[in-house]
Each structure stands twice: as structure tokens, then as C-alpha cells.
Design an enzyme around this catalytic site. Sequence first.
Site, PDB file in Angstrom:
ATOM      1  CG  ASP A  87      -2.167   0.902   0.986  1.00 30.82           C
ATOM      2  OD1 ASP A  87      -2.393   1.352  -0.162  1.00 30.82           O
ATOM      3  OD2 ASP A  87      -2.896   1.158   1.954  1.00 30.82           O
ATOM      4  N   GLY A  88       0.326   2.312  -0.526  1.00 30.99           N
ATOM      5  CA  GLY A  88       0.963   3.615  -0.502  1.00 30.99           C
ATOM      6  C   GLY A  88       0.041   4.593   0.196  1.00 30.99           C
ATOM      7  CD  GLU A 100      -1.286   2.490  -3.539  1.00 30.66           C
ATOM      8  OE1 GLU A 100      -0.926   1.296  -3.471  1.00 30.66           O
ATOM      9  OE2 GLU A 100      -2.196   2.956  -2.831  1.00 30.66           O
ATOM     10  CG  ASP A 105      -5.017  -0.373  -1.738  1.00 29.31           C
ATOM     11  OD1 ASP A 105      -4.069   0.067  -2.416  1.00 29.31           O
ATOM     12  OD2 ASP A 105      -5.245   0.006  -0.578  1.00 29.31           O
ATOM     13  CG  HIS A 127      -8.976   2.566   3.161  1.00 33.15           C
ATOM     14  ND1 HIS A 127      -8.031   2.658   4.166  1.00 33.15           N
ATOM     15  CD2 HIS A 127      -8.456   3.219   2.098  1.00 33.15           C
ATOM     16  CE1 HIS A 127      -6.990   3.351   3.717  1.00 33.15           C
ATOM     17  NE2 HIS A 127      -7.217   3.693   2.473  1.00 33.15           N
ATOM     18  CG  ASP A 129      -3.717   2.254   5.242  1.00 29.42           C
ATOM     19  OD1 ASP A 129      -3.463   3.025   4.300  1.00 29.42           O
ATOM     20  OD2 ASP A 129      -4.293   2.614   6.283  1.00 29.42           O
TER      21      ASP A 129
END
Length: 156
Positions: free
Chosen positions: A21-22, A59, A81, A135, A145
Site C-alpha cells: 500500500d501507498g 503505490e 488496492d 479500506h 496501510d
Amino acid sequence: MATDSAQGAGAAARAVEIYTDGACKGNPGPGGWGVLLRWGSHEKELCGGEAHTTNNRMELMAVIQALEALTRPAAVVVHVDSRYVQDGVERWMPRWKRNGWQTRERTPVKNQDLWMRLDQALAPHQVRWRWIKGHSGHPQNEHADRLANRGIPKRR
């Protein structure tokens, strides 16, 4: 909901599972990337960041850092994501490479430095992609995250 697709040969039964994740505080702004790697009972966390960046760059950096952390070619399942990353690799990158890293409109690909680095990082591995809605409560995605947010440089 997760979608699944493959790049290269099929992944072996015991693949390295990578969750990435970023994150960015402002876009652009300070940003971070996070990675959770799992292989069998082994687990490794990575995170880092930059003082001035974008969410898309973070990302990309998460996936790059994850793949570059692998010490030998492997079957890998990358959970993202980010449609930007997955679509970029699966749909856009082959054309960009044929066109000298230019878009269909003949303009330079945004974040070209990271796309080229990602292309190199992907080369030795058998990679399958799985998209996870961000999320949405997916435990490993939420963990990535948290790592990405931990990697964001603190302002002084």
C-alpha cells in the site's frame, strides 16, 4: 472483493504473498509505502517514504520494494488496492515499452522512472496479481496501510 490475474508462468503452490500500500498526506505531499511479505510461516515488514511525492508513486514504490527484497526468483502473489499499479503492469506497460515509454498520445509516461524499475523488478519472478478494495477491512491490506502511514516522514 479480490480479482486474480497472472503474469508469466503460473505461480507455484507455495508462493510468496505480498501485500502493498501507498499513502500520502496531500497529493503531492509527504508520502509512505508499506509492505507485508509472507512465505509459509515467515513474515517480513518493510516501510519507507519521501518528503515530497504522490500517492501513485508510493503505490508503485511499495511493489518495487517488495520485489527487490526477494533474494531469488520466486512465485509471487502481489495483493494491491491500486488499480493504477495493476492496470499499469497488465494493460498499459507492454504498449508503453513498445512505444519507448510513451503513452498512446506520444507523451512521456508519468512516473516513468518507477515503471521502468518495476519492470526490472518483475522480470525474475512469476507474478500473479490480486486486487483488494482498499479500506474494506481486509486484515493484510490494513496492515500494509498502517506500514505505509508509518513510513511517511514526519515534518519538523
